[in-house]
Design an enzyme around this catalytic site. Structure first.
Site, PDB file in Angstrom:
ATOM      1  N   ALA A  90       0.871  -1.166   0.000  1.00 56.71           N
ATOM      2  CA  ALA A  90       0.000   0.000   0.000  1.00 56.71           C
ATOM      3  C   ALA A  90       0.908   1.217   0.000  1.00 56.71           C
ATOM      4  O   ALA A  90       1.706   1.365   0.912  1.00 56.71           O
ATOM      5  CB  ALA A  90      -0.920   0.005   1.218  1.00 56.71           C
ATOM      6  N   CYS A  91       0.772   2.084  -1.004  1.00 54.22           N
ATOM      7  CA  CYS A  91       1.885   2.983  -1.259  1.00 54.22           C
ATOM      8  C   CYS A  91       1.441   4.295  -1.877  1.00 54.22           C
ATOM      9  O   CYS A  91       0.271   4.550  -2.087  1.00 54.22           O
ATOM     10  CB  CYS A  91       2.875   2.294  -2.203  1.00 54.22           C
ATOM     11  SG  CYS A  91       2.925   0.504  -2.056  1.00 54.22           S
TER      12      CYS A  91
END
Length: 672
Positions: A90-91
């Protein structure tokens, strides 16, 4: 100044000396390099080959900083409740591009600025200077490579497109590194590729934490001819086959992705990444600080490895994409792809069954959800599809219940849903193959994506606004990515391709409606083949008409029966026959319901709290309370079959999917 900086502490540099090429020479001739077994390289036929590399590393308290390891990650094996297969990303992700396809330094500097300003979207461990991963994917910086190879090695590269660059993480052990490089060159020679030269990428690990340094690889660039003996294939298809064949050969000698990893092997793009924080990327790779390092597009990524271990090879961008979010259907996607490998075929690549097996696994078990998605995206793209078409296949928009969608587009999605199940997020995926650069949101649209297009043809797209400074008067268009839509740039046509246009293009490219009509059979078609007077019930299940007379069937009658079953009196339904109904028939109906309810483990609570409200109102009951009942597998009471299965929730803040309240984006339809 930068050339002198290569001699400072903290930088790796190549000290080997190479003779200058003859005037007008573009490359060494075929067969110019050979490996003596797995030993050092030798010069053959006047070609240019490196002498053994001497990597000068920064070492402050070297016993602590310069830790040697065989792998590029410290991910432990599966044990107890931990399994690396559950790892998610998740970025923060984004890109900067110039529609004119003119390479510029500003694109690179803006992308690095964007990456640094999204550092809060990445993460670091207990060591603040050890990041989860960050990097940049850019178009081939031809002028930079031509200049740096001439300066460092007096080597002249062929024209752009005629050579490819493999950016590789290699073992720290020199013998293992030499062995791996010899295998690469040997496989390349078999496929008709000329190995041109190797370049040791200068790196500076001063700012890295101990955890990152402990698993730090050697980073080298392999320059080779882009085309081999498979003339019928395009350049990127040949390079894809080459990389997969190399990985298969390395696996035979016990070298996996943690030992040798290609960040990229392409004639169009190159990837600089690592187990870094966003701010460390340009510092670790001085190449990115060079004024002559230019590109017409740059895709950046800052990784937040959700409940997982970071590593050098899991850093993003991947070879074709950068991903923000999670693939929450990963287990099913991975299982289906593993099942398909046994019957997989691809005429476009022209490989026999034995060679096709070298492309497996398509979705490696060790990879994160982003890496698994990238592997499949690459396979389908190299098999002849355009990358936007593949994105439509893998992340389809919500089409089943959209009454306004053109039938051609619905048929495209329906046809491909029989070939490939959706890789559902929430996810914002950016992707590129050199010609196309784009981004898409999954059908729920639960990840942010904003874009700007300027009058000068500059395009900025990122997980948030403010990551690149844009003058208000220069903004020609701005907006946000919509659920299921694709934001696409075509550098060959120098324009933005609208979502409606590109999907109409691919939906009408083949006769999907005709294929569906000829080759699909629905459940309704099967039912309609049975004679109407047949009326054969399922084995062991009495027809509904024998349990409830037709007049009694309905929500009110069912609710009244359930109330009676659980001992709730309401109105005249009390079993005394005063309402004019036969109590014996009611008793029979009651017993016919109670027996299967008991057999399947329904409790009084489930009847009162769930079944009764649904029977009475036609809607699911709402409530909020804890559940202290034991897990079905550990319970000594009979439980409902579906209580043995639990929905896998996302690991961050994503709510469970509700089929009824989210009917627009949800469907239970499946192909058999």
């Amino acid at each position: 100044m930068l050339r002198g900086a290569h001699l400072q502490q903290g930088l790796r540099s190549e000290t080997a000396q190479r003779a200058a090429l003859p005037a007008g020479s573009l490359r060494p001739g075929p067969g110019s390099s050979q490996c003596n077994g797995y030993g050092s390289s030798k010069s053959v036929g006047g070609g240019l080959l490196p002498r053994p590399y001497q990597h000068h590393r920064f070492s402050e308290h070297s016993a602590e900083r310069d830790v040697k390891t065989e792998a590029h990650s410290a991910i432990p094996p599966a044990k107890g409740l931990f399994d690396p297969a559950n790892d998610k990303d998740a970025c923060g992700v984004g890109f900067v591009a110039q529609l004119s396809k003119g390479a510029s330094r500003a694109v690179v500097t803006d992308a690095l600025k964007m990456l640094a300003r999204m550092s809060h979207r990445g993460a670091c461990g207990c060591e603040e200077n050890t990041g989860d991963g960050a990097g940049m994917l850019c178009a081939m910086p031809d002028s930079f490579f031509s200049s740096v190879l001439m300066d460092e090695q007096s080597f002249r590269l062929p024209p752009i497109g005629e050579y490819a660059v493999g950016q590789a993480f290699l073992p720290r052990d020199e013998a293992q590194r030499t062995k791996a490089k010899c295998i690469m060159e040997r496989v390349a020679a078999k496929l008709g590729h000329d190995s041109l030269t190797w370049r040791s990428v200068p790196t500076n690990n001063r700012s890295l934490g101990k955890s990152a340094v402990a698993v730090e690889p050697i980073v080298e660039q392999w320059f080779l001819s882009s085309r081999g003996i498979k003339e019928a294939l395009d350049t990127e298809q040949q390079l894809f086959i080459l990389r997969k064949f190399i990985e298969a050969e390395l696996a035979l000698v016990g070298m996996g992705e943690d030992d040798v990893y290609f960040c990229s092997l392409s004639s169009a793009t190159v990837v600089y990444k690592g187990q870094l924080t966003p701010e460390q990327v340009p510092e670790y790779y001085p190449d990115l600080q060079r004024p002559d390092f230019r590109s017409y597009m740059a895709l950046v990524h800052s990784r937040f490895s959700t409940n997982t271990f970071p590593s050098w090879n899991r850093a993003q961008p991947m070879r074709l994409l950068g991903h923000n979010g999670e693939i929450n259907t990963l287990r099913g996607n991975r299982n289906w792809m593993t099942a398909r490998e046994g019957v997989m075929a691809c005429e476009a690549l022209g490989l026999d069954k034995q060679d096709l097996e070298k492309l497996e696994p398509v979705v490696p078990e060790w990879q994160s959800d982003s890496g698994a998605f990238d592997g499949l995206l690459e396979l389908l793209t190299r098999c002849g599809r355009d990358i936007p078409e593949v994105m439509m296949m893998l992340i389809p928009e919500a089409w089943q219940n959209d009454a306004l969608m053109p039938q051609e587009k619905k048929d495209f999605y329906r046809f491909h849903s029989s070939l490939m199940e959706p890789w559902d997020g929430p996810a914002l995926v950016t992707f590129t193959d050199g010609r196309y650069l784009g981004a898409t949101l999954d059908r729920n649209g639960l990840r942010p994506g904003r874009y700007y297009i300027t009058h000068s043809g500059r395009v900025i797209m990122a997980s948030e606004v403010g990551v690149v400074d844009v003058a208000a008067e220069d903004v020609a268009r701005k907006g946000r990515l919509m659920p299921g839509n694709i934001f696409l740039l075509d550098f060959d046509e120098h324009r933005l391709v609208e979502d409606k246009e590109l999907k109409a293009r691919y939906a009408t490219r083949r006769p999907y409606s005709e294929w569906l009509a000829q080759n699909t059979v629905s459940l309704a078609d099967v039912v309609n083949t049975a004679p109407t007077a047949m009326g054969v019930p399922l084995l062991g299940v009495p027809p509904v008409s024998t349990v409830h007379p037709p007049a009694a069937v309905g929500a009110a009658a069912v609710a009244a029966t359930i109330k009676k079953a659980v001992g709730i009196s309401n109105g005249n339904v009390n079993g005394n026959g005063k309402d004019g109904k036969d109590p014996m028939k009611e008793e029979d109906a009651l017993l016919s319901i109670l027996q299967p309810l008991k057999a399947f483990g329904y409790t009084r609570e489930s009847l009162e709290m769930l079944m009764l409200p649904m029977a009475a109102s036609g809607a699911e009951a709402l409530g909020s309370m804890g559940n202290d009942a034991p897990l079905a597998a550990m319970s000594d009471r009979p439980r409902l079959p579906f209580e043995y299965f639990k929905q896998l929730f996302a690991q961050v803040t994503n709510p469970a999917i509700d089929l009824f309240r989210e009917a627009v984006v949800t469907s239970l339809r499946c192909f058999i």
